[in-house]
Design a protein around this motif. Structure first.
Motif, PDB file in Angstrom:
ATOM      1  N   GLU A  88       0.829  -1.206   0.000  1.00  0.00           N
ATOM      2  CA  GLU A  88       0.000   0.000   0.000  1.00  0.00           C
ATOM      3  C   GLU A  88       0.864   1.258   0.000  1.00  0.00           C
ATOM      4  O   GLU A  88       0.565   2.240  -0.688  1.00  0.00           O
ATOM      5  N   LEU A  89       1.967   1.233   0.758  1.00  0.00           N
ATOM      6  CA  LEU A  89       2.867   2.381   0.799  1.00  0.00           C
ATOM      7  C   LEU A  89       3.540   2.604  -0.554  1.00  0.00           C
ATOM      8  O   LEU A  89       3.648   3.744  -1.025  1.00  0.00           O
ATOM      9  N   ARG A  90       3.968   1.520  -1.198  1.00  0.00           N
ATOM     10  CA  ARG A  90       4.620   1.641  -2.508  1.00  0.00           C
ATOM     11  C   ARG A  90       3.653   2.180  -3.561  1.00  0.00           C
ATOM     12  O   ARG A  90       4.023   3.019  -4.398  1.00  0.00           O
ATOM     13  N   LEU A  91       2.411   1.699  -3.519  1.00  0.00           N
ATOM     14  CA  LEU A  91       1.420   2.193  -4.476  1.00  0.00           C
ATOM     15  C   LEU A  91       1.087   3.654  -4.227  1.00  0.00           C
ATOM     16  O   LEU A  91       0.854   4.413  -5.177  1.00  0.00           O
ATOM     17  N   LYS A  92       1.085   4.038  -2.963  1.00  0.00           N
ATOM     18  CA  LYS A  92       0.795   5.430  -2.634  1.00  0.00           C
ATOM     19  C   LYS A  92       1.842   6.353  -3.244  1.00  0.00           C
ATOM     20  O   LYS A  92       1.530   7.463  -3.695  1.00  0.00           O
ATOM     21  N   ARG A  93       3.091   5.914  -3.272  1.00  0.00           N
ATOM     22  CA  ARG A  93       4.146   6.712  -3.875  1.00  0.00           C
ATOM     23  C   ARG A  93       3.994   6.813  -5.383  1.00  0.00           C
ATOM     24  O   ARG A  93       4.571   7.690  -6.021  1.00  0.00           O
ATOM     25  N   LEU A  94       3.238   5.886  -5.972  1.00  0.00           N
ATOM     26  CA  LEU A  94       2.935   5.946  -7.397  1.00  0.00           C
ATOM     27  C   LEU A  94       1.610   6.648  -7.666  1.00  0.00           C
ATOM     28  O   LEU A  94       1.068   6.562  -8.767  1.00  0.00           O
ATOM     29  N   ALA A  95       1.064   7.317  -6.645  1.00  0.00           N
ATOM     30  CA  ALA A  95      -0.220   8.022  -6.760  1.00  0.00           C
ATOM     31  C   ALA A  95      -1.359   7.057  -7.028  1.00  0.00           C
ATOM     32  O   ALA A  95      -2.293   7.363  -7.765  1.00  0.00           O
ATOM     33  N   LEU A  96      -1.309   5.870  -6.416  1.00  0.00           N
ATOM     34  CA  LEU A  96      -2.360   4.869  -6.552  1.00  0.00           C
ATOM     35  C   LEU A  96      -2.874   4.495  -5.165  1.00  0.00           C
ATOM     36  O   LEU A  96      -2.088   4.378  -4.218  1.00  0.00           O
ATOM     37  N   ALA A  97      -4.190   4.313  -5.065  1.00  0.00           N
ATOM     38  CA  ALA A  97      -4.810   3.899  -3.806  1.00  0.00           C
ATOM     39  C   ALA A  97      -5.187   2.425  -3.902  1.00  0.00           C
ATOM     40  O   ALA A  97      -5.901   2.013  -4.827  1.00  0.00           O
ATOM     41  N   LEU A  98      -4.693   1.616  -2.983  1.00  0.00           N
ATOM     42  CA  LEU A  98      -4.913   0.169  -3.021  1.00  0.00           C
ATOM     43  C   LEU A  98      -6.385  -0.149  -2.745  1.00  0.00           C
ATOM     44  O   LEU A  98      -6.990   0.382  -1.816  1.00  0.00           O
ATOM     45  N   ILE A  99      -6.938  -1.041  -3.580  1.00  0.00           N
ATOM     46  CA  ILE A  99      -8.298  -1.546  -3.374  1.00  0.00           C
ATOM     47  C   ILE A  99      -8.257  -2.948  -2.806  1.00  0.00           C
ATOM     48  O   ILE A  99      -8.865  -3.255  -1.781  1.00  0.00           O
TER      49      ILE A  99
END
Length: 398
Positions: free
Chosen positions: A28-39
């Motif tokens: 979730e943290l890595r995706l957040k850095r890519l401007a993505l919110a985990l579903i």
């Protein structure tokens, strides 16, 4: 471990993909850095290399060019990587760059972060970046790497051109002959046998080949790829066989000399890069052995490295292995004497690159008429074997 995820971007679009992470929270943290919110996310097996999306030279050229330009403009390396991460389109490469950012933020050097991805950045790439960091010439190294990668991409395209065109023409010739033997000849066999006369050797041979192809065509079609796959698997387990096969490639008629020049051009370019970046000669040769692309040439380079390590001259050691022609050896000798060995190796690369282009043009010019003549002779043999008995019968009726 690797996770398969569903996420949403800032525009509300659903994104799916895979990413390496320690756990779901790390993902979730890595995706957040890519401007993505985990579903949602679930563990997934890593895809095989081809299915995962191969990262080619063009992506690496863009990578080097972007970082070279941003660094030259005074942008910190980490910010350049972040900009590249947000703009790159290749999904797997985007994930690799995101991991580079995290590893550098965690305290690793750029070269150390690159070394953690050997499937993307080979030892030559990592060693050049490490040398650039140590000497403070990273911008220059990145620019040289971009030029070298573009040149290697051109060499690879030329190598494919050398091999693909003869293979294509040979496949066409075989397909035409297979059509004649499997379709045309069987329709005329009964007629040729009903004329009650002795058939010539050519006709009997043609009928035998036709019956063999009709009866065992599927096996004959499968046999070459099965044999080739078996040889490749055996070569993976038998280094001596692999070395022998690579030596045979260099000795192959028509294309062997060109393939040798391609490998030597790649070596000369890479060795010049490593030497100009400040790596010792023995270390540069050791790295080139692993990336030159031919085991026979790699073995020769290993012997050259041993001779230089024992005190032999560079040009003299290459001359003993007979890797390079006399003109190139003279260029090496001059470079060794003047201290401009990197310039000499670049000249060697240019020499072979020019030779390869000319050789490819000659090969293509020879292949077309040669294949035309071969196809014509094969068709002439088939037609003579088919029409010979018919003409003999017509002659007797007179």
């Amino acid at each position: 471990m690797q996770f398969r995820y569903r996420a949403v971007d800032g525009d509300g679009r659903i994104r799916r993909g895979t990413m390496d992470a320690a756990n779901a929270a790390d993902l979730e943290l890595r995706l957040k850095r890519l401007a993505l919110a985990l579903i949602s996310a679930r563990p997934a097996r890593a895809l095989p290399g081809l299915l995962a999306g191969r990262i080619g030279r063009r992506e690496l050229v863009s990578f080097c060019f972007h970082l070279e330009q941003t660094s030259r403009a005074g942008v910190p390396l980490i910010e350049g990587l972040v900009d590249l991460r947000d703009s790159v389109e290749h999904p797997r490469f985007r994930m690799v760059i995101a991991q580079l950012v995290e590893e550098i933020e965690g305290g690793r050097l750029f070269s150390q972060a690159l070394a953690l991805h050997p499937a993307v950045f080979n030892p030559l790439f990592v060693s050049l970046v490490r040398a650039g960091e140590a000497s403070g010439q990273l911008v220059t190294v990145l620019a040289n790497l971009a030029e070298s990668l573009k040149w290697q991409d051109e060499l690879a395209a030329q190598a494919k051109k050398v091999l693909s065109y003869p293979v294509f023409v040979a496949v066409v010739v075989v397909a035409v002959i297979a059509f004649l033997l499997s379709y045309l000849v069987p329709q005329l066999v009964e007629f040729m046998r009903s004329i009650n006369q002795d058939l010539s050797f050519n006709t009997r041979l043609l009928i035998a080949l036709s019956e063999l192809l009709v009866g065992y065509g599927a096996w004959l079609l499968l046999l070459p790829p099965v044999l080739w796959a078996g040889v490749l698997l055996w070569a993976r387990r038998n280094p001596a066989l692999a070395l022998r096969l690579d030596a045979l490639k260099l000795a192959a008629p028509f294309v062997g000399g060109t393939l040798k020049k391609l490998s030597l051009a790649r070596f000369a370019d890479q060795f010049g890069l490593l030497y100009s970046a400040g790596l010792p000669i023995l270390d540069a040769l050791a790295i080139c052995e692993s990336v030159v692309g031919n085991r026979a040439i790699a073995a020769a380079l290993a012997r050259v490295r041993v001779q230089i390590g024992q005190g032999g001259g560079i040009a003299a050691s290459f001359e003993r292995e007979q890797l390079f022609p006399p003109l190139v050896l003279r260029m090496l000798k001059v470079g060794e004497q003047t201290g401009g060995l990197d310039t000499g190796m670049r000249n060697v690369a240019y020499f072979f690159h020019r030779d390869v282009r000319e050789a490819i043009a000659r090969i293509q010019g020879l292949i077309e008429p040669t294949m035309t003549v071969v196809l014509g002779l094969l068709l002439l043999w088939v037609m003579s074997a088919v029409l010979g008995p018919i003409f003999d019968t017509i002659g007797r009726l007179r």
